[in-house]
Scaffold this motif. Sequence first.
Motif, PDB file in Angstrom:
ATOM      1  N   ILE A   1       0.762  -0.865  -0.051  1.00  0.00           N
ATOM      2  CA  ILE A   1      -0.012   0.017  -0.010  1.00  0.00           C
ATOM      3  C   ILE A   1       0.933   1.272   0.095  1.00  0.00           C
ATOM      4  O   ILE A   1       1.757   1.361   0.801  1.00  0.00           O
ATOM      5  N   THR A   2       0.646   2.148  -1.006  1.00  0.00           N
ATOM      6  CA  THR A   2       1.378   3.410  -0.840  1.00  0.00           C
ATOM      7  C   THR A   2       0.446   4.406  -0.621  1.00  0.00           C
ATOM      8  O   THR A   2      -0.776   4.592  -1.074  1.00  0.00           O
ATOM      9  N   ILE A   3       0.897   5.164   0.583  1.00  0.00           N
ATOM     10  CA  ILE A   3      -0.012   6.214   1.157  1.00  0.00           C
ATOM     11  C   ILE A   3       0.492   7.887   1.006  1.00  0.00           C
ATOM     12  O   ILE A   3       1.630   7.918   1.523  1.00  0.00           O
ATOM     13  N   ASP A   4      -0.114   8.528   0.588  1.00  0.00           N
ATOM     14  CA  ASP A   4       0.057   9.978   0.395  1.00  0.00           C
ATOM     15  C   ASP A   4      -0.187  10.633   1.717  1.00  0.00           C
ATOM     16  O   ASP A   4      -1.337  10.604   2.205  1.00  0.00           O
ATOM     17  N   THR A   5       1.041  11.102   2.308  1.00  0.00           N
ATOM     18  CA  THR A   5       0.697  11.864   3.828  1.00  0.00           C
ATOM     19  C   THR A   5       0.343  13.334   3.614  1.00  0.00           C
ATOM     20  O   THR A   5       0.467  13.939   4.808  1.00  0.00           O
ATOM     21  N   GLY A   6      -0.013  13.890   2.384  1.00  0.00           N
ATOM     22  CA  GLY A   6      -0.506  15.101   2.207  1.00  0.00           C
ATOM     23  C   GLY A   6       0.581  16.190   2.756  1.00  0.00           C
ATOM     24  O   GLY A   6       1.648  16.090   2.387  1.00  0.00           O
ATOM     25  N   ALA A   7       0.155  17.025   3.678  1.00  0.00           N
ATOM     26  CA  ALA A   7       0.961  18.254   4.049  1.00  0.00           C
ATOM     27  C   ALA A   7       1.872  17.765   5.016  1.00  0.00           C
ATOM     28  O   ALA A   7       2.991  18.264   5.428  1.00  0.00           O
ATOM     29  N   ALA A   8       1.851  16.463   5.623  1.00  0.00           N
ATOM     30  CA  ALA A   8       2.739  16.114   6.443  1.00  0.00           C
ATOM     31  C   ALA A   8       4.033  15.330   6.067  1.00  0.00           C
ATOM     32  O   ALA A   8       3.684  14.754   4.955  1.00  0.00           O
ATOM     33  N   ALA A   9       5.098  15.396   6.665  1.00  0.00           N
ATOM     34  CA  ALA A   9       6.279  14.927   5.935  1.00  0.00           C
ATOM     35  C   ALA A   9       6.175  13.328   6.374  1.00  0.00           C
ATOM     36  O   ALA A   9       5.835  12.946   7.363  1.00  0.00           O
ATOM     37  N   ALA A  10       6.801  12.529   5.228  1.00  0.00           N
ATOM     38  CA  ALA A  10       6.540  11.277   5.429  1.00  0.00           C
ATOM     39  C   ALA A  10       7.404  10.729   6.564  1.00  0.00           C
ATOM     40  O   ALA A  10       6.898   9.933   7.446  1.00  0.00           O
ATOM     41  N   ALA A  11       8.668  11.391   6.873  1.00  0.00           N
ATOM     42  CA  ALA A  11       9.333  10.994   8.141  1.00  0.00           C
ATOM     43  C   ALA A  11       8.711  11.424   9.262  1.00  0.00           C
ATOM     44  O   ALA A  11       9.030  10.528  10.128  1.00  0.00           O
ATOM     45  N   ASP A  12       7.756  12.095   9.464  1.00  0.00           N
ATOM     46  CA  ASP A  12       7.146  12.617  10.725  1.00  0.00           C
ATOM     47  C   ASP A  12       5.944  11.538  10.966  1.00  0.00           C
ATOM     48  O   ASP A  12       5.813  11.071  12.195  1.00  0.00           O
TER      49      ASP A  12
ATOM     50  N   GLY B   1       9.576   8.715   0.202  1.00  0.00           N
ATOM     51  CA  GLY B   1       9.786   9.955  -0.382  1.00  0.00           C
ATOM     52  C   GLY B   1       9.233  11.134   0.611  1.00  0.00           C
ATOM     53  O   GLY B   1       9.046  10.561   1.691  1.00  0.00           O
ATOM     54  N   THR B   2       9.322  12.236   0.179  1.00  0.00           N
ATOM     55  CA  THR B   2       9.067  13.340   1.197  1.00  0.00           C
ATOM     56  C   THR B   2       7.736  13.318   1.528  1.00  0.00           C
ATOM     57  O   THR B   2       7.355  13.750   2.723  1.00  0.00           O
ATOM     58  N   ARG B   3       6.636  12.707   0.971  1.00  0.00           N
ATOM     59  CA  ARG B   3       5.436  12.689   1.185  1.00  0.00           C
ATOM     60  C   ARG B   3       4.462  11.369   0.928  1.00  0.00           C
ATOM     61  O   ARG B   3       3.420  11.520   0.658  1.00  0.00           O
ATOM     62  N   THR B   4       5.360  10.577   0.903  1.00  0.00           N
ATOM     63  CA  THR B   4       4.833   9.075   0.533  1.00  0.00           C
ATOM     64  C   THR B   4       5.336   7.957   1.538  1.00  0.00           C
ATOM     65  O   THR B   4       6.457   7.988   1.950  1.00  0.00           O
ATOM     66  N   ILE B   5       4.382   7.106   1.987  1.00  0.00           N
ATOM     67  CA  ILE B   5       4.773   6.072   2.862  1.00  0.00           C
ATOM     68  C   ILE B   5       4.416   4.776   2.260  1.00  0.00           C
ATOM     69  O   ILE B   5       3.366   4.671   1.445  1.00  0.00           O
TER      70      ILE B   5
END
Length: 352
Positions: free
Chosen positions: A285-296, A312-316
């Motif tokens: 499953i690839t999830i877009d984290t929106g405005a949140a940083a993926a690392a956070d 990525g910066t906005r993907t987990i």
Amino acid sequence: MTLVDLRSDTVTSPTPAMRRAMHDAEVGDDVYGEDPSVRALEERVASMFARQAAMFVPSGIMATQTILATLCPRGTEVVCESNAHVVAFEAGAAAIIANIQFQTIAGDRGRLAPAAVAAQLRPQTFPFTQTSAISVEEPTNLGGGAVHGVETVAALRAIADEHGVALHGDGARLFNAIVATGTDPADYGRFFTAFSICLSKGLGAPVGSVVVGDRDMIAVARSWRRRLGGAMRQAGVLATAGVHALEHHVDRLADDHDNAREIATFVAEHRPSAVDPAVVETNIITIDTGAAAAADVVAHARANGVLVTAMGTRTIRVVTHLDVDAAGCRRAASALVAALDELDEGPQATAG
């Protein structure tokens, strides 16, 4: 707190039954071709895919590199999708080992479109760089487990035949595609010039991949395995884990797919923009984290006992597997929604 580890399907531990099988494995010296358990694994995989031969190797990258070194003359190029594992995650191995280059094509969730491949193949005449192979990742990794399907693979084989090039299959999770589509393994096996399957991902073995192809191709690949340090001695202990996985862990991949869709559905109900459950075909499953940083988001989930990977910066990425049951997956889905709600400007409206 018990961790729910969904970073990858490579994190599994051998089941008790698999450990017993490994303990009882009959072994010999595989460099001499005398390990009966290795031979049993290789013969079983070759038979499943209706091919002449197979070769056990320690890792998926070694499997890919032995195939490319065998199929592709030095100085030629391989056409693949721009985010394929072979070009994105193998540390430039093909350039160093096989002395080849890649021509990459942007695909749909990692999938190659046959028409796009045909349009990008260079003329097989001087002074153009010669194409030696088309490489297909089935299913995709960075594409979120998307499946090409046998019809697309067949179309790519037709293009490969028309241009006189090989068709390589990176089948690290090929059994996920087989189970998701209800395809006979032999239907995939007949189209690839050579391909590999991984035993240490969804199948749950601790080590190993298998290269599959024609007898002459595998004979050359064995020399490359030797050069790369992959010829092992009493490897039957590991090969037996692979045999056990093929006997007991293939059909259950459907459970991982169901769990992946359940996670995606739960997240989408709370965060409609984060994921589309309809595109979840296998166990990724690839999830877009929106405005949140993926690392956070990853850190927040970890603090609540759930491990996932930033891609990525906005993907987990979330990957289901046999070591996490449905209850654990539901716990993970709740933790991810909580992380997104806290970090991405509060909760969104529930999808109707």
